[in-house]
Scaffold this motif. Structure first.
Motif, mmCIF file in Angstrom:
data_model
loop_
_atom_site.group_PDB
_atom_site.id
_atom_site.type_symbol
_atom_site.label_atom_id
_atom_site.label_comp_id
_atom_site.label_asym_id
_atom_site.label_seq_id
_atom_site.Cartn_x
_atom_site.Cartn_y
_atom_site.Cartn_z
ATOM 1 N N ASP A 17 -10.545 8.479 5.221
ATOM 2 C CA ASP A 17 -11.863 7.832 5.192
ATOM 3 C C ASP A 17 -12.271 7.328 6.578
ATOM 4 N N LEU A 18 -11.329 6.672 7.266
ATOM 5 C CA LEU A 18 -11.617 6.177 8.616
ATOM 6 C C LEU A 18 -11.909 7.328 9.573
ATOM 7 N N THR A 19 -11.146 8.397 9.468
ATOM 8 C CA THR A 19 -11.361 9.565 10.330
ATOM 9 C C THR A 19 -12.757 10.128 10.110
ATOM 10 N N MET B 238 0.855 -1.170 0.000
ATOM 11 C CA MET B 238 0.000 0.000 0.000
ATOM 12 C C MET B 238 0.911 1.247 0.000
ATOM 13 N N THR B 239 0.664 2.156 -0.922
ATOM 14 C CA THR B 239 1.495 3.357 -1.017
ATOM 15 C C THR B 239 1.122 4.357 0.067
ATOM 16 N N ARG B 240 1.972 5.340 0.258
ATOM 17 C CA ARG B 240 1.686 6.382 1.253
ATOM 18 C C ARG B 240 0.393 7.115 0.949
ATOM 19 N N GLU B 241 0.161 7.386 -0.328
ATOM 20 C CA GLU B 241 -1.068 8.087 -0.729
ATOM 21 C C GLU B 241 -2.302 7.250 -0.400
ATOM 22 N N GLU B 242 -2.209 5.943 -0.648
ATOM 23 C CA GLU B 242 -3.330 5.055 -0.348
ATOM 24 C C GLU B 242 -3.575 5.006 1.160
ATOM 25 N N LYS B 243 -2.499 4.902 1.931
ATOM 26 C CA LYS B 243 -2.636 4.895 3.386
ATOM 27 C C LYS B 243 -3.251 6.191 3.874
ATOM 28 N N SER B 244 -2.800 7.299 3.322
ATOM 29 C CA SER B 244 -3.326 8.612 3.706
ATOM 30 C C SER B 244 -4.825 8.699 3.417
ATOM 31 N N GLN B 245 -5.233 8.158 2.277
ATOM 32 C CA GLN B 245 -6.658 8.182 1.913
ATOM 33 C C GLN B 245 -7.477 7.300 2.853
ATOM 34 N N VAL B 246 -6.946 6.136 3.204
ATOM 35 C CA VAL B 246 -7.640 5.228 4.126
ATOM 36 C C VAL B 246 -7.806 5.920 5.486
ATOM 37 N N ILE B 247 -6.760 6.580 5.951
ATOM 38 C CA ILE B 247 -6.835 7.293 7.236
ATOM 39 C C ILE B 247 -7.892 8.394 7.171
ATOM 40 N N LYS C 243 -6.501 -1.966 9.134
ATOM 41 C CA LYS C 243 -5.150 -2.119 9.665
ATOM 42 C C LYS C 243 -5.076 -1.346 10.974
ATOM 43 N N ASN C 244 -4.484 -1.971 11.976
ATOM 44 C CA ASN C 244 -4.410 -1.375 13.310
ATOM 45 C C ASN C 244 -3.755 0.000 13.311
ATOM 46 N N THR C 245 -2.625 0.139 12.627
ATOM 47 C CA THR C 245 -1.902 1.421 12.647
ATOM 48 C C THR C 245 -2.724 2.525 11.993
ATOM 49 N N LEU C 246 -3.429 2.188 10.925
ATOM 50 C CA LEU C 246 -4.241 3.200 10.234
ATOM 51 C C LEU C 246 -5.442 3.606 11.091
ATOM 52 N N LEU C 247 -6.055 2.628 11.766
ATOM 53 C CA LEU C 247 -7.185 2.937 12.643
ATOM 54 C C LEU C 247 -6.719 3.790 13.826
ATOM 55 N N ALA C 248 -5.561 3.478 14.380
ATOM 56 C CA ALA C 248 -5.025 4.262 15.499
ATOM 57 C C ALA C 248 -4.785 5.708 15.071
ATOM 58 N N LYS C 249 -4.238 5.897 13.880
ATOM 59 C CA LYS C 249 -3.992 7.257 13.374
ATOM 60 C C LYS C 249 -5.303 7.987 13.123
ATOM 61 N N ALA C 250 -6.312 7.273 12.625
ATOM 62 C CA ALA C 250 -7.622 7.879 12.394
ATOM 63 C C ALA C 250 -8.275 8.285 13.716
ATOM 64 N N MET C 251 -8.132 7.444 14.747
ATOM 65 C CA MET C 251 -8.680 7.771 16.072
ATOM 66 C C MET C 251 -8.011 9.032 16.616
#
Length: 173
Positions: free
Chosen positions: A12-14, A1-10, A54-62
């Motif tokens: 969306d989760l946020t 997963m690229t940084r841009e994709e991770k950023s978008q997921v975060i 993904k745990n890290t992405l959910l933690a960042k969104a929280m």
């Protein structure tokens, strides 16, 4: 997963976490494809959105929301799924019903209207929480009860003033 994709997921989760007051975190690891499909179907019927995250992405969104998720980021280990709903008890009811046939999903924690619950032992209590609509229904029932008593007292007295007064005095005592 690229940084841009991770950023978008975060992002969306946020947005999802910001827009809801009910978030359940569960472990569905070990469910086969058929069981997972059945769980998704049960969630859909109960108007609960199920997502594997993904745990890290959910933690960042929280962290990115203005809400206080308390100890919930600390439970983000292993396989994690989130169940989001408008109704506080809907995800708990889905999990409880599904566990009649399977050991999973296991409740890791929940965030309901600013209250935080950590651990599977809260599943029973969370499934018994009344929804907003149920509480309103109870209140309306309580408010209607005295009026029904007066109407029935008036009817049972046969319409005579003495009968009405006698019935009302008995109701008060």
């Amino acid at each position: 997963m690229t940084r841009e994709e991770k950023s978008q997921v975060i992002k969306d989760l946020t947005a999802q976490l910001t827009d809801t007051s009910t978030v359940y975190i569960a472990d569905i690891a070990g469910l086969d494809a058929g069981a997972t499909s059945n769980l998704r179907r049960a969630c859909y019927k109960a108007n609960v959105k199920l997502s594997v995250v993904k745990n890290t992405l959910l933690a960042k969104a929280m962290e990115a929301t203005e809400k206080d998720f308390g100890d919930l980021p600390s439970i983000l280990k292993g396989n994690t799924s989130i169940l989001i709903s408008e109704t506080g008890n809907a995800p708990a009811k889905v999990i409880k019903e599904f566990r009649k046939k399977s050991e999973k999903p296991i409740l890791k924690g929940a965030f309901i209207d600013e209250a935080i619950f950590v651990g599977d032992e809260y599943l029973e209590a969370l499934s018994n929480i009344k929804s907003k609509e149920e509480v309103i229904g109870d209140i309306i029932g309580l408010l209607q009860s005295p009026a029904k008593n007066v109407v029935s007292a008036l009817k049972s007295g046969g319409g005579k003033l003495a009968g009405i007064l006698k019935t009302l005095s008995e109701k008060e005592g």
